[in-house]
Design a protein around this motif. Structure first.
Motif, PDB file in Angstrom:
ATOM      1  N   LEU A  37    -104.947 -14.403  -0.492  1.00 12.25           N
ATOM      2  CA  LEU A  37    -105.524 -13.567   0.446  1.00 12.25           C
ATOM      3  C   LEU A  37    -104.408 -12.660   1.067  1.00 12.25           C
ATOM      4  O   LEU A  37    -104.488 -11.678   0.999  1.00 12.25           O
ATOM      5  CB  LEU A  37    -106.697 -13.934   1.094  1.00 12.25           C
ATOM      6  N   ALA A  38    -103.607 -13.365   1.636  1.00 11.08           N
ATOM      7  CA  ALA A  38    -102.469 -12.587   2.533  1.00 11.08           C
ATOM      8  C   ALA A  38    -101.841 -11.776   1.417  1.00 11.08           C
ATOM      9  O   ALA A  38    -101.707 -10.454   1.833  1.00 11.08           O
ATOM     10  CB  ALA A  38    -101.578 -13.564   3.132  1.00 11.08           C
ATOM     11  N   ARG A  39    -101.361 -12.280   0.225  1.00 12.19           N
ATOM     12  CA  ARG A  39    -100.523 -11.296  -0.734  1.00 12.19           C
ATOM     13  C   ARG A  39    -101.314 -10.143  -1.142  1.00 12.19           C
ATOM     14  O   ARG A  39    -100.992  -9.202  -1.219  1.00 12.19           O
ATOM     15  CB  ARG A  39    -100.117 -12.350  -1.721  1.00 12.19           C
ATOM     16  N   THR A  40    -102.654 -10.409  -1.347  1.00 11.75           N
ATOM     17  CA  THR A  40    -103.667  -9.276  -1.782  1.00 11.75           C
ATOM     18  C   THR A  40    -103.583  -8.225  -0.926  1.00 11.75           C
ATOM     19  O   THR A  40    -103.525  -7.082  -1.153  1.00 11.75           O
ATOM     20  CB  THR A  40    -105.034  -9.907  -1.890  1.00 11.75           C
ATOM     21  N   PHE A  41    -103.658  -8.400   0.642  1.00 11.42           N
ATOM     22  CA  PHE A  41    -103.499  -7.436   1.527  1.00 11.42           C
ATOM     23  C   PHE A  41    -102.086  -7.211   1.998  1.00 11.42           C
ATOM     24  O   PHE A  41    -101.978  -6.779   3.376  1.00 11.42           O
ATOM     25  CB  PHE A  41    -104.520  -7.954   2.640  1.00 11.42           C
ATOM     26  N   GLY A  42    -101.192  -7.522   1.483  1.00 13.32           N
ATOM     27  CA  GLY A  42     -99.905  -7.124   1.763  1.00 13.32           C
ATOM     28  C   GLY A  42     -99.405  -8.192   2.766  1.00 13.32           C
ATOM     29  O   GLY A  42     -97.899  -7.512   3.216  1.00 13.32           O
ATOM     30  N   GLY A  43     -99.751  -9.122   3.302  1.00 10.08           N
ATOM     31  CA  GLY A  43     -99.156  -9.963   4.270  1.00 10.08           C
ATOM     32  C   GLY A  43     -98.439 -11.209   3.553  1.00 10.08           C
ATOM     33  O   GLY A  43     -97.969 -11.245   2.578  1.00 10.08           O
ATOM     34  N   ASP A  44     -98.450 -12.162   4.690  1.00 11.58           N
ATOM     35  CA  ASP A  44     -97.514 -13.353   4.182  1.00 11.58           C
ATOM     36  C   ASP A  44     -97.912 -14.653   4.930  1.00 11.58           C
ATOM     37  O   ASP A  44     -99.032 -14.463   5.858  1.00 11.58           O
ATOM     38  CB  ASP A  44     -95.878 -13.010   4.285  1.00 11.58           C
ATOM     39  N   VAL A  45     -97.372 -15.754   4.470  1.00 11.42           N
ATOM     40  CA  VAL A  45     -97.632 -17.148   5.069  1.00 11.42           C
ATOM     41  C   VAL A  45     -96.254 -17.331   5.568  1.00 11.42           C
ATOM     42  O   VAL A  45     -95.485 -17.482   4.606  1.00 11.42           O
ATOM     43  CB  VAL A  45     -98.379 -18.050   4.129  1.00 11.42           C
ATOM     44  N   ARG A  46     -96.343 -18.114   6.631  1.00 13.91           N
ATOM     45  CA  ARG A  46     -95.012 -18.792   7.232  1.00 13.91           C
ATOM     46  C   ARG A  46     -95.565 -20.254   7.571  1.00 13.91           C
ATOM     47  O   ARG A  46     -96.521 -20.300   8.324  1.00 13.91           O
ATOM     48  CB  ARG A  46     -94.458 -17.978   8.394  1.00 13.91           C
ATOM     49  N   ILE A  47     -94.630 -21.324   7.376  1.00 11.05           N
ATOM     50  CA  ILE A  47     -94.916 -22.321   7.881  1.00 11.05           C
ATOM     51  C   ILE A  47     -93.803 -23.118   8.498  1.00 11.05           C
ATOM     52  O   ILE A  47     -92.494 -23.110   8.159  1.00 11.05           O
ATOM     53  CB  ILE A  47     -94.909 -23.617   6.589  1.00 11.05           C
ATOM     54  N   ASP A  48     -93.976 -23.060  10.116  1.00 10.90           N
ATOM     55  CA  ASP A  48     -92.818 -23.530  10.937  1.00 10.90           C
ATOM     56  C   ASP A  48     -93.259 -24.760  11.508  1.00 10.90           C
ATOM     57  O   ASP A  48     -94.336 -25.333  11.779  1.00 10.90           O
ATOM     58  CB  ASP A  48     -92.754 -22.511  12.037  1.00 10.90           C
ATOM     59  N   PRO A  49     -92.033 -25.566  11.893  1.00  9.26           N
ATOM     60  CA  PRO A  49     -92.044 -26.822  12.485  1.00  9.26           C
ATOM     61  C   PRO A  49     -92.796 -26.434  13.945  1.00  9.26           C
ATOM     62  O   PRO A  49     -92.288 -25.250  14.459  1.00  9.26           O
ATOM     63  CB  PRO A  49     -90.673 -27.316  12.560  1.00  9.26           C
ATOM     64  N   ALA A  50     -93.377 -27.417  14.333  1.00  9.46           N
ATOM     65  CA  ALA A  50     -94.079 -27.135  15.964  1.00  9.46           C
ATOM     66  C   ALA A  50     -93.048 -27.185  16.821  1.00  9.46           C
ATOM     67  O   ALA A  50     -91.987 -27.959  16.658  1.00  9.46           O
ATOM     68  CB  ALA A  50     -95.110 -28.472  16.037  1.00  9.46           C
ATOM     69  N   SER A  51     -93.340 -26.423  17.982  1.00 10.97           N
ATOM     70  CA  SER A  51     -92.154 -26.386  19.002  1.00 10.97           C
ATOM     71  C   SER A  51     -91.737 -27.587  19.701  1.00 10.97           C
ATOM     72  O   SER A  51     -90.664 -27.831  19.918  1.00 10.97           O
ATOM     73  CB  SER A  51     -92.469 -25.114  19.844  1.00 10.97           C
ATOM     74  N   GLY A  52     -92.899 -28.375  19.604  1.00 18.49           N
ATOM     75  CA  GLY A  52     -92.481 -29.890  20.275  1.00 18.49           C
ATOM     76  C   GLY A  52     -92.154 -30.922  19.506  1.00 18.49           C
ATOM     77  O   GLY A  52     -91.633 -31.909  19.831  1.00 18.49           O
ATOM     78  N   GLY A  53     -91.656 -30.441  18.062  1.00 18.43           N
ATOM     79  CA  GLY A  53     -90.870 -31.449  17.056  1.00 18.43           C
ATOM     80  C   GLY A  53     -91.964 -32.313  16.323  1.00 18.43           C
ATOM     81  O   GLY A  53     -91.315 -32.973  15.658  1.00 18.43           O
ATOM     82  N   ARG A  54     -93.150 -32.304  16.642  1.00 20.48           N
ATOM     83  CA  ARG A  54     -94.164 -33.048  15.891  1.00 20.48           C
ATOM     84  C   ARG A  54     -95.024 -32.043  15.221  1.00 20.48           C
ATOM     85  O   ARG A  54     -95.748 -31.523  16.068  1.00 20.48           O
ATOM     86  CB  ARG A  54     -94.602 -34.054  16.647  1.00 20.48           C
ATOM     87  N   GLY A  55     -95.236 -32.027  13.891  1.00 20.14           N
ATOM     88  CA  GLY A  55     -96.276 -31.353  13.478  1.00 20.14           C
ATOM     89  C   GLY A  55     -95.678 -30.166  12.740  1.00 20.14           C
ATOM     90  O   GLY A  55     -94.612 -29.863  12.569  1.00 20.14           O
ATOM     91  N   LYS A  56     -96.621 -29.086  12.601  1.00 19.32           N
ATOM     92  CA  LYS A  56     -96.207 -27.938  11.846  1.00 19.32           C
ATOM     93  C   LYS A  56     -97.339 -26.617  12.265  1.00 19.32           C
ATOM     94  O   LYS A  56     -98.208 -27.086  12.849  1.00 19.32           O
ATOM     95  CB  LYS A  56     -95.924 -27.981  10.578  1.00 19.32           C
TER      96      LYS A  56
END
Length: 69
Positions: A37-56
């Motif tokens: 859906l994001a690509r269809t509407f010219g957007g994107d997806v980003r997966i980042d590590p959580a700032s606290g070091g655990r999770g995403k």
């Protein structure tokens, strides 16, 4: 949200890494659907590590059509 973009993010504490390549193999296929859906509407997806070091955090950006309220 800005005049031309909607951004949404969701995070978890799961320490297992996740990539968009994994999205088609995860139960429910929700991440793949959101990425498509994001690509269809010219957007994107980003997966980042959580700032606290655990999770995403998954950040999705959608480009809004001209004239969107």
């Amino acid at each position: 949200m800005t005049d031309h973009m909607l951004a949404a993010s969701v995070g978890d504490l799961d320490s297992r890494p996740l990539t968009l390549a994994d999205a088609g193999r995860t139960p429910g296929h929700g991440l793949r659907t959101v990425a498509d859906l994001a690509r269809t509407f010219g957007g994107d997806v980003r997966i980042d590590p959580a700032s606290g070091g655990r999770g995403k955090t998954v950040v999705v950006r959608f480009i809004l059509p001209e004239g969107t309220p």
